[in-house]
Design an enzyme around this catalytic site. Structure first.
Site, PDB file in Angstrom:
ATOM      1  N   LYS A  26       9.415 -42.580   0.548  1.00  0.00           N
ATOM      2  CA  LYS A  26       9.379 -43.872   1.244  1.00  0.00           C
ATOM      3  C   LYS A  26       9.548 -45.022   0.247  1.00  0.00           C
ATOM      4  O   LYS A  26      10.373 -45.911   0.445  1.00  0.00           O
ATOM      5  CB  LYS A  26       8.067 -44.005   2.003  1.00  0.00           C
ATOM      6  CG  LYS A  26       8.065 -45.195   2.953  1.00  0.00           C
ATOM      7  CD  LYS A  26       6.724 -45.361   3.656  1.00  0.00           C
ATOM      8  CE  LYS A  26       6.318 -44.114   4.381  1.00  0.00           C
ATOM      9  NZ  LYS A  26       5.875 -44.301   5.725  1.00  0.00           N
ATOM     10  N   ARG A  96       0.831 -47.351   3.562  1.00  0.00           N
ATOM     11  CA  ARG A  96       1.338 -46.054   4.049  1.00  0.00           C
ATOM     12  C   ARG A  96       1.512 -45.069   2.906  1.00  0.00           C
ATOM     13  O   ARG A  96       1.882 -45.454   1.813  1.00  0.00           O
ATOM     14  CB  ARG A  96       2.721 -46.218   4.695  1.00  0.00           C
ATOM     15  CG  ARG A  96       2.768 -47.104   5.894  1.00  0.00           C
ATOM     16  CD  ARG A  96       4.228 -47.447   6.182  1.00  0.00           C
ATOM     17  NE  ARG A  96       4.324 -48.709   6.854  1.00  0.00           N
ATOM     18  CZ  ARG A  96       4.512 -48.842   8.171  1.00  0.00           C
ATOM     19  NH1 ARG A  96       4.649 -47.791   8.927  1.00  0.00           N
ATOM     20  NH2 ARG A  96       4.569 -50.039   8.699  1.00  0.00           N
ATOM     21  N   GLY A 105       3.587 -37.269   9.539  1.00  0.00           N
ATOM     22  CA  GLY A 105       2.320 -37.335  10.261  1.00  0.00           C
ATOM     23  C   GLY A 105       1.151 -36.656   9.567  1.00  0.00           C
ATOM     24  O   GLY A 105       0.051 -36.632  10.103  1.00  0.00           O
ATOM     25  N   MET A 107      -0.260 -37.346   6.565  1.00  0.00           N
ATOM     26  CA  MET A 107      -1.180 -38.198   5.794  1.00  0.00           C
ATOM     27  C   MET A 107      -1.439 -39.494   6.554  1.00  0.00           C
ATOM     28  O   MET A 107      -0.931 -39.702   7.642  1.00  0.00           O
ATOM     29  CB  MET A 107      -0.593 -38.450   4.414  1.00  0.00           C
ATOM     30  CG  MET A 107      -0.658 -37.225   3.531  1.00  0.00           C
ATOM     31  SD  MET A 107      -0.038 -37.553   1.907  1.00  0.00           S
ATOM     32  CE  MET A 107       1.714 -37.657   2.178  1.00  0.00           C
ATOM     33  N   ARG A 347      14.891 -42.291   5.637  1.00  0.00           N
ATOM     34  CA  ARG A 347      14.837 -41.022   4.894  1.00  0.00           C
ATOM     35  C   ARG A 347      15.866 -40.090   5.529  1.00  0.00           C
ATOM     36  O   ARG A 347      16.276 -40.299   6.678  1.00  0.00           O
ATOM     37  CB  ARG A 347      13.451 -40.403   4.952  1.00  0.00           C
ATOM     38  CG  ARG A 347      13.019 -40.077   6.362  1.00  0.00           C
ATOM     39  CD  ARG A 347      11.597 -39.581   6.401  1.00  0.00           C
ATOM     40  NE  ARG A 347      11.201 -39.393   7.796  1.00  0.00           N
ATOM     41  CZ  ARG A 347       9.954 -39.364   8.221  1.00  0.00           C
ATOM     42  NH1 ARG A 347       8.971 -39.514   7.377  1.00  0.00           N
ATOM     43  NH2 ARG A 347       9.677 -39.177   9.492  1.00  0.00           N
ATOM     44  N   HIS A 473       5.149 -36.778  16.958  1.00  0.00           N
ATOM     45  CA  HIS A 473       4.747 -35.753  16.008  1.00  0.00           C
ATOM     46  C   HIS A 473       5.143 -34.355  16.469  1.00  0.00           C
ATOM     47  O   HIS A 473       5.697 -33.561  15.722  1.00  0.00           O
ATOM     48  CB  HIS A 473       3.242 -35.831  15.778  1.00  0.00           C
ATOM     49  CG  HIS A 473       2.737 -34.685  15.010  1.00  0.00           C
ATOM     50  ND1 HIS A 473       2.191 -33.593  15.616  1.00  0.00           N
ATOM     51  CD2 HIS A 473       2.795 -34.412  13.689  1.00  0.00           C
ATOM     52  CE1 HIS A 473       1.901 -32.721  14.683  1.00  0.00           C
ATOM     53  NE2 HIS A 473       2.243 -33.189  13.516  1.00  0.00           N
ATOM     54  N   SER A 800      19.683   0.303  -6.733  1.00  0.00           N
ATOM     55  CA  SER A 800      19.311  -0.619  -5.665  1.00  0.00           C
ATOM     56  C   SER A 800      17.810  -0.848  -5.760  1.00  0.00           C
ATOM     57  O   SER A 800      17.024   0.103  -5.689  1.00  0.00           O
ATOM     58  CB  SER A 800      19.686  -0.045  -4.295  1.00  0.00           C
ATOM     59  OG  SER A 800      19.297  -0.943  -3.286  1.00  0.00           O
ATOM     60  N   CYS A 867      17.531  -3.720  -1.689  1.00  0.00           N
ATOM     61  CA  CYS A 867      17.478  -3.383  -0.266  1.00  0.00           C
ATOM     62  C   CYS A 867      16.062  -3.486   0.292  1.00  0.00           C
ATOM     63  O   CYS A 867      15.808  -3.124   1.425  1.00  0.00           O
ATOM     64  CB  CYS A 867      18.081  -2.011  -0.009  1.00  0.00           C
ATOM     65  SG  CYS A 867      17.215  -0.696  -0.868  1.00  0.00           S
ATOM     66  N   TYR A 887      24.820  -7.368  -5.094  1.00  0.00           N
ATOM     67  CA  TYR A 887      24.667  -7.603  -3.653  1.00  0.00           C
ATOM     68  C   TYR A 887      23.207  -7.598  -3.236  1.00  0.00           C
ATOM     69  O   TYR A 887      22.336  -7.122  -3.964  1.00  0.00           O
ATOM     70  CB  TYR A 887      25.425  -6.539  -2.837  1.00  0.00           C
ATOM     71  CG  TYR A 887      24.836  -5.150  -2.914  1.00  0.00           C
ATOM     72  CD1 TYR A 887      23.815  -4.741  -2.049  1.00  0.00           C
ATOM     73  CD2 TYR A 887      25.305  -4.228  -3.852  1.00  0.00           C
ATOM     74  CE1 TYR A 887      23.278  -3.472  -2.124  1.00  0.00           C
ATOM     75  CE2 TYR A 887      24.771  -2.953  -3.942  1.00  0.00           C
ATOM     76  CZ  TYR A 887      23.751  -2.588  -3.071  1.00  0.00           C
ATOM     77  OH  TYR A 887      23.210  -1.331  -3.144  1.00  0.00           O
TER      78      TYR A 887
HETATM   79  C1  PEP Z   1      11.749  -0.509  -0.709  1.00  0.00           C
HETATM   80  O1  PEP Z   1      10.796   0.111  -1.136  1.00  0.00           O
HETATM   81  O2  PEP Z   1      11.988  -1.698  -0.993  1.00  0.00           O
HETATM   82  C2  PEP Z   1      12.686   0.133   0.242  1.00  0.00           C
HETATM   83  C3  PEP Z   1      13.775  -0.470   0.636  1.00  0.00           C
HETATM   84  O3  PEP Z   1      12.332   1.324   0.724  1.00  0.00           O
HETATM   85  P1  PEP Z   1      11.283   1.530   1.900  1.00  0.00           P
HETATM   86  O4  PEP Z   1      10.933   0.199   2.451  1.00  0.00           O
HETATM   87  O5  PEP Z   1      11.933   2.405   2.888  1.00  0.00           O
HETATM   88  O6  PEP Z   1      10.167   2.193   1.165  1.00  0.00           O
END
Ligand code: PEP
Ligand code: MG
Length: 911
Positions: A26, A96, A105, A107, A347, A473, A800, A867, A887
């Site tokens: 602000k 303010r 809202g 504070m 803002r 709000h 992975s 993963c 990835y």
């Molecule tokens: C993990 O452990 O991150 C994984 C992908 O395998 P799971 O969740 O099946 O143990």
């Protein structure tokens, strides 16, 4: 000497827009607006360093602050031509809060500072408006009493004591609006409020203006650490150390008569992103009336042009100038005093995911910003993209509900999305109910919401209020949370004492179902069927053509830019062709994890047969039954992925997940069945089940340990994978299988499994006469694997990161049992995030770094992904970009989010 106070006004300002960390959003923007020539009442900002000092020094101020405030205050007096506390020509101030990032809202604010029994008379004379002077005084005592002297309702059923007194006064005078109260009534209210403060808070209302201003400054800094502000910061990852600034600014009046008003506006709509200035205003009122949602305001875009044509024209001009200057939609606060517009704040506007996408794409198409600017994290937080995939009501189901007489009312559509759930009237009850019943959706129904309700709002699917406007709000906060929200639904009569909601001649009780359409503002009794969002209809269901959906077309334009800039690939965790198809529609470039055990859930008899088998022969019999099912499942996945890489992980979970005492108890004939299949006895089956029992199953006989002790399981799974791959290749579809070994920590574990996999591949290739490329790699999910990644990478062709297990094994926190303390940990700032949702970068993240570096030290082109569930969490995705992964892999619906986060980090890092 440290400069703690920054002046702005009359065309000059000490600060500017770049100084947000010191002056707060602000303060920095007030300075900037002064610099670009917009009309801003003069004032000064006390920096965030004052706040830091305040908390580091037992809630006291730096000694030099007093003089700096006094100097700035005199400078404002000069510019405004009035004097603070003067008995003839008084100047009033507002105070303010304003942190580096806006916390709407959360504070405190105090307006009309400087009024007392003497100055109010002078103000009345000076403005020629006795009524408005007393109205301001009444407001000041009320606000000061609430915010500084802390007179609050006793409990949740008591109304605000000041509002109760106001309501009595309105009734007594037979009027419905505060603005219709007589001068006499206002004078009485001032006296009554002071009395209330004295009797209930045990404090005298201060008459000395300097004492008032310091009280207000203290309250504003004090509000940085109130509960709702802390909850808000935890939710949005704002560090507690930042502190807030405080802005003390000369008052201008929106309540001097019908040529005055107060309002909040947006340079474009921020619920859906539609272009055009919009907002709320109230004639003859002060700012807090609009934001608090106590009176339902008028809409700027509907009536301001006819109510106040000059002011409307000024506002439009200001809006355009601001968008051009900031290259971003602005959320402004203004006061119209005698037909002239004054700016109190600007803002960057908070917006829904819908609006964020539309605005960013439109601004590019209008030539105001570039593609890369459109992708900035602050314009579209990657998580918000998920809102575009949120369900909507099926129009047919809505028609049916209307025909059945279940349409109840219509309010202001403040946050898009559809929600059906049980009515809950109190935020704390909503929170508790949700903890116990996470699968039952809640709609929080309130007269209005205030920042205290934040926790309950988080628990609710939708938020519905009887009063308030699109900038109240409730609207701001729910929009930001991505909740369906309807405000100003004035037909609702919310009765907190009896826990009922009366509407359209019906009485609904807390616990009854209600449905709300945040796109249109319609409210229905009971449940209404929801249906997928337009993006899902186009991409997944293919029931809508791209050209029929503007929402989809903008999404697709945006995702085109995303893919142009991101470096990380995005795969999906999918176990069925249906999931794989959906993920591909969202842009998945491969499968990063197929958990083969999930496929077994449809073939429990066969897997149990395998588990109970005591000899290799009987186990192989069972495996022979499983082979065709697995082959068919894998073939389905390969077909869906149509040439994209597919990572298939070998069996991972402890076997008791498929067969335990519980299963035997639930199915009395199961032990007998298994005994007959394995030519053994019920007792032997029970003994085997006893052997499977583990005290610490996640650290027990699971992962590659299964395939090592029972190599025939690995052989069967590998055979199923390669036979399916050959089959699908023969159909003319390219197949790239990547076979993944779970939970290895020693290279010997990996090599043991690799040998079986490769031997099986060779056997399938020679039997079928078809060969294909494939990879054998490993999960990295125990710290030892990361630490000895150099050895493992010599054998493994890809890594992975299984960050679910890696988090569990690094932190020694069981991923299944951390619920009871994680909430406490987060509330008490022991850890900032849930480590199973967002990678603990300093701990688990560092182990990942080691894994990457050492892995690539022996195989420089090693392909590495993630993963674990973190693969769909924006900040974790960004971390994965930074440490050089190839990835991320996440659930299908998170794929667009991960793509956007990846692009954002690539752009941020490339700068
Ligand atoms: C993990 O452990 O991150 C994984 C992908 O395998 P799971 O969740 O099946 O143990
Ligand atoms: Mg795992």
């Amino acid at each position: 000497m440290t400069q703690y106070v920054y002046y702005f006004g009359d065309g000059v300002a000490d600060g500017d827009a770049t100084m947000k960390s010191l002056l707060g959003g602000k303060g920095a923007n007030l300075a900037e607006m002064v610099r670009i020539g917009l009309p801003v009442p003069a004032g000064f900002t006390l920096t965030t360093e004052v706040c830091t000092y305040y908390y580091a020094n037992n809630r006291t101020f730096p000694p030099e602050l007093k003089q700096q405030v006094l100097d700035a205050l005199h400078r404002v007096e000069k510019v405004m031509g009035a004097e603070f506390g003067s008995a003839t020509n008084p100047l009033l101030f507002s105070c303010r809060s304003g942190a580096r990032e806006s916390m709407p809202g959360m504070m405190d604010t105090v307006l009309n500072i400087g009024l007392n029994d003497t100055t109010v008379v002078a103000l009345a004379k000076q403005t020629g408006n006795e009524r408005s002077a007393w109205d301001s005084y009444r407001r000041f005592v009320q606000m000061y009493g609430d915010v500084v002297l802390e007179l609050k309702p006793k409990d949740k059923t008591e109304g605000d004591p000041f509002e109760v007194a106001l309501e009595h006064k309105r009734e007594h005078e037979g009027v419905t609006e505060d603005s219709a109260l007589s001068v006499k009534a206002l004078k009485e209210l001032v006296a009554e409020f002071k009395q209330l403060i004295k009797s209930r808070a045990g404090k005298d209302f201060p008459t000395d203006p300097m004492e008032q201003v310091w009280g207000a400054i203290g309250a504003v800094f004090g509000s940085w650490m109130n509960d709702r502000a802390m909850v808000y910061r935890r939710t949005y990852g704002i560090p507690h150390e930042w502190g807030t600034a405080a802005n003390v600014q000369a008052m201008v009046f929106g309540n001097l008569g019908d040529d005055c008003a107060t309002g909040v506006g947006l340079t474009r709509d921020c619920a859906l992103g539609t272009p055009g200035f919009c907002g709320d205003y109230l004639i003859n009122a002060q700012g807090e009336d609009v934001v608090a949602g106590i009176r339902t305001p008028k809409r700027i875009e509907e009536t301001l042009a006819s109510d106040m044509p000059e002011a409307y024209a000024q506002l439009n001009e200001i809006g355009k100038k601001l968008e051009k200057h900031y290259k971003e939609v602005q959320d402004i606060e203004f006061t119209i005093q005698r037909r002239k517009v004054y700016m109190l704040q600007t803002r960057n506007a908070k917006r829904t995911g819908f609006a964020a996408v539309r605005i960013a794409v439109d601004l590019v198409n209008e030539g105001l910003i570039s593609e890369t600017e459109a992708l900035q994290k602050r314009r579209i937080p990657a998580d918000d993209l998920a809102q575009l995939l949120q369900p909507i009501f099926d129009p047919a189901a809505k028609n049916v509900a209307t025909k059945e007489g279940r349409f109840l009312a219509k309010g202001i559509n403040a946050g898009p999305g559809a929600a059906s759930g049980i009515i809950c009237l109190f935020a704390d009850e909503a929170e508790k109910f949700h903890e116990k019943n996470p699968n039952i959706d809640i709609v929080l129904v309130r007269k209005e919401t205030s920042p205290e309700d934040l926790r309950g709002m988080k628990a609710a699917k939708g938020i519905l209020t009887a009063t308030g406007g699109a900038s109240s709000h409730a609207a701001l906060v729910s929009r930001q949370m991505g909740k369906a929200c309807i405000v100003g639904c004035s037909a609702l009569e919310v009765d907190y004492t009896n826990s009922t909601v009366k509407v359209a001649g019906k009485t609904l009780k807390a616990g009854d179902f209600i449905s709300m359409d945040g796109f249109t503002g319609e409210v229905f009794e009971g449940k209404v069927q929801t249906k997928p969002s337009e993006v899902i209809q186009v991409l997944v269901q293919k029931s809508l053509k791209p050209e029929e959906s503007e929402t989809y077309r903008r999404y697709s334009q945006l995702m085109g830019w995303v893919d142009k800039y991101r470096k990380l690939r995005v795969r999906t965790n999918a176990d069925t062709p249906g999931q794989a198809d959906e993920a591909v529609a969202f842009g998945a470039e491969g499968i990063g994890l197929c958990r083969t055990e999930h496929m077994f859930f449809d073939h429990l008899d066969e897997i149990r047969h395998m588990i109970v088998a005591e000899t290799k022969e009987t186990r192989e019999e069972a495996l022979a039954k499983l082979l065709p099912f697995q082959r068919a499942d894998f073939a389905g996945l390969f077909r869906s992925m149509n040439g994209r890489p597919v990572t298939i992980r070998l069996l991972d979970p402890p076997l008791h997940e498929f067969l335990s005492d519980r299963h035997l108890e639930e199915q009395p004939d199961l032990a007998e069945k298994l005994a007959s299949w394995t030519n053994s006895t019920v007792d032997a089956v029970k003994r085997r089940v006893g052997e499977l029992h583990e005290a610490n199953p996640m650290l027990g006989h699971r992962g590659c340990r299964l395939g090592i002790v029972y190599p025939e399981i690995t052989a069967m799974q590998a055979r199923a994978i390669f036979e399916a791959a050959v089959l699908v290749k023969k159909e003319g579809i390219n197949v790239v299988p990547e076979v993944m070994v779970p939970l290895a920590g020693f290279v010997t574990e990996f090599k043991h499994q690799e040998k079986i996999i490769r031997a099986t591949a060779e056997s399938v290739f020679s039997q079928t006469g078809v060969t294909l490329e494939y990879l054998v790699g490993t999960m990295i999910e125990v710290p030892r694997a990361a630490i000895r990644a150099d050895q493992i990478a010599k054998a493994a062709e890809f890594f992975s990161f299984g960050t679910n297990d890696l988090t569990q094994t690094t932190l020694a926190i069981s991923r299944d049992d951390y619920g009871p303390f994680i909430g406490f940990y987060r509330e008490n700032d022991i850890i900032g995030n849930d480590p199973f949702q967002t990678i603990d970068q300093e701990g688990v993240g560092d182990i990942m770094r080691i894994g990457v570096d050492r892995g690539r030290s022996s195989r420089p082109d090693l392909k590495i992904g993630i993963c674990g569930e973190h693969g769909g969490d924006p900040s974790s995705v960004m971390f994965c970009h930074d440490i050089g992964l190839n990835y991320v892999s996440c659930s299908p619906r998170r794929v667009p989010v991960a793509r956007l986060a990846a692009a954002q980090q690539a752009l941020a890092a490339g700068k």
